[in-house]
Design a protein around this motif. Structure first.
Motif, mmCIF file in Angstrom:
data_model
loop_
_atom_site.group_PDB
_atom_site.id
_atom_site.type_symbol
_atom_site.label_atom_id
_atom_site.label_comp_id
_atom_site.label_asym_id
_atom_site.label_seq_id
_atom_site.Cartn_x
_atom_site.Cartn_y
_atom_site.Cartn_z
ATOM 1 N N ARG A 97 0.840 -1.192 0.000
ATOM 2 C CA ARG A 97 0.000 0.000 0.000
ATOM 3 C C ARG A 97 0.878 1.247 0.000
ATOM 4 O O ARG A 97 1.864 1.334 0.751
ATOM 5 C CB ARG A 97 -0.889 0.035 1.241
ATOM 6 N N PRO A 98 0.563 2.244 -0.835
ATOM 7 C CA PRO A 98 1.325 3.502 -0.782
ATOM 8 C C PRO A 98 1.056 4.238 0.521
ATOM 9 O O PRO A 98 0.020 4.052 1.167
ATOM 10 C CB PRO A 98 0.790 4.283 -1.984
ATOM 11 N N ALA A 99 1.983 5.074 0.914
ATOM 12 C CA ALA A 99 1.822 5.854 2.138
ATOM 13 C C ALA A 99 0.625 6.793 2.007
ATOM 14 O O ALA A 99 0.327 7.288 0.917
ATOM 15 C CB ALA A 99 3.091 6.649 2.421
ATOM 16 N N VAL A 100 -0.053 7.011 3.145
ATOM 17 C CA VAL A 100 -1.223 7.890 3.150
ATOM 18 C C VAL A 100 -0.859 9.274 2.630
ATOM 19 O O VAL A 100 -1.603 9.899 1.868
ATOM 20 C CB VAL A 100 -1.823 7.980 4.562
ATOM 21 N N ALA A 101 0.307 9.765 3.023
ATOM 22 C CA ALA A 101 0.742 11.098 2.581
ATOM 23 C C ALA A 101 0.934 11.140 1.074
ATOM 24 O O ALA A 101 0.613 12.140 0.417
ATOM 25 C CB ALA A 101 2.032 11.484 3.291
#
Length: 763
Positions: A97-101
């Motif tokens: 999963r990519p970082a939330v930021a």
């Protein structure tokens, strides 16, 4: 005209300022991160493994987008990318999963870039085609124009729908069959509305017996319910006059004296001492004056010998009937004040001019009036009275395109891209058909005639007046009925073996609950967020028992405060839960799809062909519905959509297919938890509504888009997005009040303006 030109000049200045601002902003372009700096690295890291020129998963190749120019050309694709990345659908489950930021940065950049493009584009209010009145609008317009109390359009073919509504101009065609219906309806309407002479009815005879199904027990008639010597009927008497009421006996001929009584409307009208001889008819009768309308008739015979029954009641008449008063519709149309036969030369012109003004929803031209007056002259030449001539002229109005269609005219037809305010009368019609599904009333027409309707203060006052008017119920029934799919409740048929408690009484209470709930949001100007989780509803004893709520008695619907977390908002109302189920069971898929379409405005694509159905026999017996759907989602073709729909639907699994609370699905306990693609989890309907309320801006966007579509009578295009975003933001700033939503739509450029038949130059 001066005011309209002034408004157009304002918009022209706005366009100039927007263009100037866009040009000036180029000087700061160096400070704005580019596509290559922001989006391309994210895609390379998280997306191109699947979405490249070789694999093209989901028929999507993101490698073809390598700079800002290609990015702009692929806007539709990138809008879908934003939606799927933000919701957590992509990258798919199992991949890093990519970082939330990082997600926030890329989605924010893409949306900001499209917002910038939209702001720099030339304004386009869109164009509404000639709009045929749909069936509801036709009925309501005839009601308000003529004053007849029936629904002539109920016999018309069903209206086609587009974009979720049946008032979309592009799909409201006019077939030869419908034109024939219009001709017949016009004739029927004018005959009911205008009285031409008066001919007494010929007397008739109608006989009623218990076997004919006419026997009814009236509350105020103190007659035995099952006595064979008693008979009760409720009969519609067509006109005021004298009628003969005759009651007859059957069975053995009476040999002993008897007493009989005739009751009318709960009162004894005559008592008889009966002695029957061999030649005498076994009957008793009464001639009595009665008014037109329903009357309760009852007959009873006492001291009856065994084998003697009261067989039938016969109604004969009318005799010596009185001429009924002119209907309100007649005096509304023939308003000159003269009695029949006493009209003067100006009456016809006065009547036709005013009726055409109302029917066409604008002042009729002198030529139009003269053409209509020819029908009056033709009738009078044949020896008919003026009333018959007005009938013929009114028939012509009712089949005219000026009545059947809402026609908006371009101010500069030579320039197809010319943008201009709609005319004052056209604005009045847009308002009235939006809020009332009917024609403008006299007040709107007078303001349009005075060219003051467009004044912001006047316009806002009219919107508030119209929302407070009982006719705004049409907004609830037509917009609400289609948005919430409440209309479908009339055709839903739950399996009677599985849901024996479902009947017409319960169906009606379900529908009334949601309608009265919506009406309250309108009339009390409540927050539109109440649709998600308001802690009140409307119940009667029948529906309260269905919900398991104590303390509600009687058939009347009344407002009830809700406690606990089982019921609140429309999602847990039985009407919505029933229309989003199958006849035999619930469907998390259908309910999840309902939430996506009507709350989140992210409808899923249609299912791919060849997808197998669930094993209906196994549901609730050998496997829970949740387990069945988990196996269904194992199919990669299904997983992408079901990962969004199913969790939303599982949050409502505690409600069966007719909205009743339950804790078991067959022999399996209900698991109403859900995990959304973005990883957010919830428990039951309360947790689901908490997530939906937290996403109130998405819900506001959804309601705004649907309401604007309904208000305009056309589907929304990309050039409408700035208006939708502006309206949504102002609604949020206005505490999400319902009136703020309506006012912002009415104030918007798409509602108040239009362009010619062509694209705006330069777009």
């Amino acid at each position: 005209m001066r005011q309209e030109k002034g408004l157009y000049n304002v918009y022209q200045r706005m366009r100039y300022l927007i263009s100037t601002f866009a040009f000036a902003s180029l000087a700061f372009a160096a400070d704005i991160p580019s596509f290559e700096q922001t989006v391309e690295p994210f895609i390379a890291k998280n997306c191109v493994t699947c979405h490249n020129s070789k694999t093209k998963s989901g028929e999507l190749d993101l490698q073809i987008y390598h700079d800002s120019a290609s990015f702009v050309q692929g806007r539709d694709t990138w809008e879908r990318v934003v939606q799927k990345v933000r919701s957590g659908e992509m990258p798919p489950k199992g991949l890093p999963r990519p970082a939330v930021a990082d997600v926030k940065q890329i989605t924010g950049w893409i949306e900001s870039e499209f917002d910038r493009i939209d702001r720099s584009a030339k304004p386009d209010p869109g164009r509404v085609t000639a709009h045929r009145l749909n069936r509801v609008e036709y009925n309501n317009t005839v009601r308000d124009l003529i004053g007849v109390n029936f629904h002539p359009a109920d016999d018309f073919p069903a209206d086609d729908a587009g974009y979720g509504f049946d008032n979309i101009g592009d799909v409201l065609s006019l077939s030869p069959v419908l034109m024939e219906k219009y001709l017949k309806a016009a004739e029927k309407i004018v005959k009911a509305a205008i009285v031409v002479g008066w001919t007494p009815m010929k007397p008739t005879r109608e006989k009623f017996s218990a076997e004919s199904g006419a026997q009814k027990k009236a509350e105020k008639d103190p007659l035995p319910k099952r006595d064979p010597a008693a008979l009760h009927i409720i009969h519609q008497f067509p006109v005021e006059g004298e009628y003969e009421i005759r009651a007859s006996l059957a069975g053995k001929r009476p040999t002993e004296p008897m007493k009989a009584t005739l009751w009318i409307d709960g009162k004894v009208r005559k008592t008889y001492d009966l002695v029957f001889t061999q030649d005498q008819q076994r009957a008793f009768e009464l001639r009595v004056p009665l008014t037109a309308g329903l009357h309760r008739i009852g007959g009873i015979v006492t001291a009856v010998q065994p084998g003697v029954v009261l067989d039938n009641i016969e109604v004969r008449g009318p005799y010596n009937q009185l001429q009924p008063p002119l209907p309100a519709s007649h005096t509304r149309i023939i308003f000159c004040g003269h009695q029949p036969g006493q009209h003067n030369a100006e009456c016809a012109r006065k009547i036709v001019t005013e009726m055409a003004r109302k029917a066409y929803r604008r002042p009729a031209t002198e030529r139009e009036v003269d053409n209509l007056l020819k029908f009056v002259a033709m009738a009078q030449k044949e020896g008919d009275p003026l009333e018959q001539g007005i009938r013929v002229a009114l028939e012509a109005m009712l089949v005219s395109p000026n009545f059947l269609f809402r026609i908006e005219r371009d101010q500069n037809p030579a320039d197809p891209g010319f943008m201009h305010p709609v005319g004052e009368f056209e604005l009045a019609s847009r308002l009235s058909y939006f809020l009332w599904s009917s024609m403008p009333d006299d007040q709107l027409l007078r303001l349009a005639e005075a060219k003051t309707l467009r004044d912001p203060g006047v316009l806002h006052a009219q919107v508030k007046r119209m929302l407070a008017d009982p006719k705004s119920k049409a907004l609830v029934e037509n917009f609400g009925g289609q948005w919430l799919q409440l209309r479908n409740l009339d055709s839903v048929k739950p399996d009677p073996d599985k849901f024996p408690e479902f009947d017409l009484e319960l169906r009606d209470a379900m529908k009334r609950e949601t309608q009265m709930f919506f009406e309250t949001i309108v009339q009390e100007d409540r927050s539109i967020l109440d649709f998600i989780d308001a802690k009140f509803t409307f119940l009667n004893e029948r529906l309260a028992q269905h919900y398991g709520i104590a303390g509600v008695e009687g058939p009347e619907m009344r407002r009830v405060a809700l406690k606990g977390d089982r019921r609140s908002g429309v999602l847990t109302q039985a009407s919505v839960l029933t229309v989003s189920s199958y006849p035999t069971r619930t469907s998390p898929v259908v309910r999840g799809k309902w939430v996506l379409e009507n709350i989140l405005n992210t409808p899923p694509p249609p299912p791919p062909p060849g997808v197998p159905n669930l094993n209906e026999e196994a549901v609730g017996s050998t496997a829970s519905l949740r387990k069945q759907l988990e196996q269904h989602r194992a199919n990669s073709m299904c997983a992408s959509c079901h990962s969004k729909m199913d969790p939303l639907g599982f949050g409502l699994e505690n409600y069966d297919a007719i909205g009743k609370w339950r804790t078991m699905d067959g022999k399996f306990p209900i698991d109403s938890s859900g995990v959304l693609p973005n990883g957010k989890s919830f428990q039951g309907s309360a947790g689901l509504k908490g997530i939906l309320r937290a996403g109130k801006d998405e819900f506001t966007d959804c309601v705004t888009e649907k309401m604007l579509t309904y208000a305009l009578g056309r589907g929304l295009e990309r050039y409408d997005k700035p208006a939708v975003k502006s309206i949504s933001k102002k609604v949020a700033d206005g505490s999400y009040r319902f009136s703020r939503l309506i006012l912002e739509i009415v104030d918007s450029m798409p509602f108040e303006m239009r362009r010619g038949d062509g694209a705006v130059k330069g777009t």
